[in-house]
Design an enzyme around this catalytic site. Structure first.
Site, PDB file in Angstrom:
ATOM      1  N   THR A 153       3.397  58.786  30.464  1.00  0.00           N
ATOM      2  CA  THR A 153       4.293  58.176  29.719  1.00  0.00           C
ATOM      3  C   THR A 153       3.753  58.533  28.254  1.00  0.00           C
ATOM      4  O   THR A 153       2.540  59.093  27.871  1.00  0.00           O
ATOM      5  CB  THR A 153       3.749  56.467  29.838  1.00  0.00           C
ATOM      6  OG1 THR A 153       4.379  56.095  31.170  1.00  0.00           O
ATOM      7  CG2 THR A 153       4.276  55.671  28.487  1.00  0.00           C
ATOM      8  N   ARG A 189      12.219  47.784  38.954  1.00  0.00           N
ATOM      9  CA  ARG A 189      10.605  47.057  38.253  1.00  0.00           C
ATOM     10  C   ARG A 189      10.792  47.820  36.907  1.00  0.00           C
ATOM     11  O   ARG A 189      11.142  48.650  36.356  1.00  0.00           O
ATOM     12  CB  ARG A 189       9.678  47.896  39.152  1.00  0.00           C
ATOM     13  CG  ARG A 189       8.187  47.505  38.529  1.00  0.00           C
ATOM     14  CD  ARG A 189       7.786  48.644  37.664  1.00  0.00           C
ATOM     15  NE  ARG A 189       6.565  48.667  37.132  1.00  0.00           N
ATOM     16  CZ  ARG A 189       5.638  49.364  36.268  1.00  0.00           C
ATOM     17  NH1 ARG A 189       6.424  50.160  35.840  1.00  0.00           N
ATOM     18  NH2 ARG A 189       4.376  49.328  35.995  1.00  0.00           N
ATOM     19  N   GLY A 200       8.034  47.853  33.717  1.00  0.00           N
ATOM     20  CA  GLY A 200       6.767  47.846  33.245  1.00  0.00           C
ATOM     21  C   GLY A 200       6.330  47.342  31.772  1.00  0.00           C
ATOM     22  O   GLY A 200       7.190  46.688  31.174  1.00  0.00           O
ATOM     23  N   ASP A 201       5.443  47.689  31.281  1.00  0.00           N
ATOM     24  CA  ASP A 201       5.020  47.198  29.854  1.00  0.00           C
ATOM     25  C   ASP A 201       5.760  47.929  28.775  1.00  0.00           C
ATOM     26  O   ASP A 201       5.892  47.210  27.687  1.00  0.00           O
ATOM     27  CB  ASP A 201       3.594  47.515  29.544  1.00  0.00           C
ATOM     28  CG  ASP A 201       3.058  48.704  29.644  1.00  0.00           C
ATOM     29  OD1 ASP A 201       3.402  49.476  30.752  1.00  0.00           O
ATOM     30  OD2 ASP A 201       2.232  49.153  28.905  1.00  0.00           O
ATOM     31  N   THR A 237      -0.106  53.021  27.476  1.00  0.00           N
ATOM     32  CA  THR A 237      -0.040  53.878  28.579  1.00  0.00           C
ATOM     33  C   THR A 237      -1.069  53.272  29.546  1.00  0.00           C
ATOM     34  O   THR A 237      -2.506  53.247  29.366  1.00  0.00           O
ATOM     35  CB  THR A 237      -0.213  55.245  28.438  1.00  0.00           C
ATOM     36  OG1 THR A 237      -0.040  55.753  29.687  1.00  0.00           O
ATOM     37  CG2 THR A 237      -1.336  55.710  27.736  1.00  0.00           C
ATOM     38  N   GLY A 238      -0.518  53.127  30.767  1.00  0.00           N
ATOM     39  CA  GLY A 238      -1.610  52.676  31.902  1.00  0.00           C
ATOM     40  C   GLY A 238      -0.803  51.790  32.760  1.00  0.00           C
ATOM     41  O   GLY A 238       0.403  51.760  32.948  1.00  0.00           O
ATOM     42  N   GLY A 273       0.990  49.175  34.045  1.00  0.00           N
ATOM     43  CA  GLY A 273       1.923  48.182  33.207  1.00  0.00           C
ATOM     44  C   GLY A 273       1.678  46.758  33.611  1.00  0.00           C
ATOM     45  O   GLY A 273       1.967  45.963  32.860  1.00  0.00           O
TER      46      GLY A 273
HETATM   47  N1  ASP Z   1       2.664  51.850  31.371  1.00  0.00           N
HETATM   48  C1  ASP Z   1       3.939  52.443  32.337  1.00  0.00           C
HETATM   49  C2  ASP Z   1       4.416  51.586  33.416  1.00  0.00           C
HETATM   50  O1  ASP Z   1       3.597  50.774  33.841  1.00  0.00           O
HETATM   51  C3  ASP Z   1       3.202  53.667  32.916  1.00  0.00           C
HETATM   52  C4  ASP Z   1       2.145  54.557  32.310  1.00  0.00           C
HETATM   53  O2  ASP Z   1       1.927  54.448  31.090  1.00  0.00           O
HETATM   54  O3  ASP Z   1       2.432  55.824  32.619  1.00  0.00           O
HETATM   55  O4  ASP Z   1       5.418  51.588  33.487  1.00  0.00           O
END
Ligand code: ASP
Length: 318
Positions: A175, A203, A205-206, A226-227, A229
């Site tokens: 991300t 779906r 995410g965050d 990033t992480g 989500g």
């Molecule tokens: N945060 C992103 C999600 O959950 C994924 C990522 O940070 O790589 O969609």
């Protein structure tokens, strides 16, 4: 010249020297440098933080090394669904988009929603229709296709496993996001992603959720996450960093430390964030093995890193 700062990220996760070749490492660093220079160039000429974060993210979206725009991961149905958000710290205006499939640069659509619509958050076909009216660039499915992402997805497509692209054991992660303070003292944040490999279709995410993956407020800071989500959503990570500064008087570093290294870890949430405060301080904390990241200010040289550091990652204003 007044002060300015910018930080960018290309994703966090299980990124170790063992999972990398010197050649690939150089490619990642060069891509981060390109995006950083794009944003810093805008800021050094007196441009806005909003413009700088949008343009830096466009560069990262166009780089297939990262999981955003070109090179986005595959959903359970073998498609690409991208999320993005942008926020202005001066006005608290924001634009966000979720689950779009054929927009070449989702961050441009998020910015257009902020600037030219009465809404903050659009998804799916309605968002794509708005993009058409704004004359934004579309791209065919093949444009987003990436062989390594496809292989990565093929390994889990018949299971219920969904995962960060960075923890899949292949060599392509991320991300993307950017945060900046411009010479007028304004802050902005932008984040863009393909989400998580083999995620359920539809779906979200965050990343596009204001306050979870993206937030900016001139009184406190600008944050891009990033992480994993689901955890970032539940912990309302980006807004929590801002709240700790606003209501508890924490420094940027203290707020980031509390949220990323304590609260998220206790919840089981892997990842990190980049943040800049109104004084131009930069923080880039993460609780995973690594995070593709870079920052530069008018007072310090560019810093580009991937793995964990031995010293805390906050560059104080000189
Ligand atoms: N945060 C992103 C999600 O959950 C994924 C990522 O940070 O790589 O969609």
């Amino acid at each position: 010249m007044s002060d300015f700062s910018i930080a960018i990220h290309g994703g966090a996760g299980t990124i170790t020297p063992a999972s990398m070749t010197p050649d690939l490492e150089q490619k990642y660093k060069a891509a981060l440098r390109n995006a950083l220079e794009k944003g810093a160039g805008i800021l050094s000429k007196g441009g806005t933080a909003l413009d700088a974060v949008e343009q830096a993210v466009v560069v990262l979206e166009d780089t297939p090394l990262f999981n955003a725009g070109k090179g986005s991961v595959f959903t359970k149905h073998g498609q690409h669904e991208m999320d993005a958000a942008i926020m202005c710290g001066k006005t608290l205006q924001a634009g966000a988009v979720a689950g779009v499939q054929s927009i070449r640069n989702p961050i441009r659509l998020a910015a257009a929603i902020m600037q030219y619509s009465d809404h903050v958050f659009m998804s799916g076909h309605g968002a794509e229709e708005f993009a058409r009216k704004q004359n934004l660039e579309f791209a065919p499915e093949e444009y987003f296709f990436d062989m390594l992402r496809y292989k990565q997805w093929s390994e889990v497509r018949d299971s219920d496993i969904f995962m960060l692209d960075h923890t899949a054991g292949d060599e392509k992660f991320g991300t993307v996001g950017a945060v900046a303070m411009d010479q007028h003292g304004n802050l902005a944040a932008a984040t863009s992603t393909g989400g998580m490999t083999n995620k359920n279709y539809n779906r979200i995410g965050d990343t596009p959720v204001i306050g979870a993956g993206t937030y900016a407020n001139n009184h406190t800071c600008a944050v891009s996450c990033t992480g994993h989500g689901e955890y970032f959503l539940r912990a309302v990570v980006a807004y929590d960093v801002s709240c700790l500064m606003e209501y508890k008087g924490y420094s940027l570093q203290e707020a980031c430390q509390t949220v990323v290294m304590d609260k998220l870890v206790r919840l089981g949430g892997e990842g990190g964030l980049i943040a800049v405060d109104r004084a131009g301080n930069v923080a880039m904390p993460f609780n995973s093995e690594g995070m593709y990241r870079a920052c530069v200010t008018n007072r310090s040289d560019a810093r580009i890193a991937i793995y964990k550091d031995k010293v805390p990652e906050v560059s104080q204003k000189l």
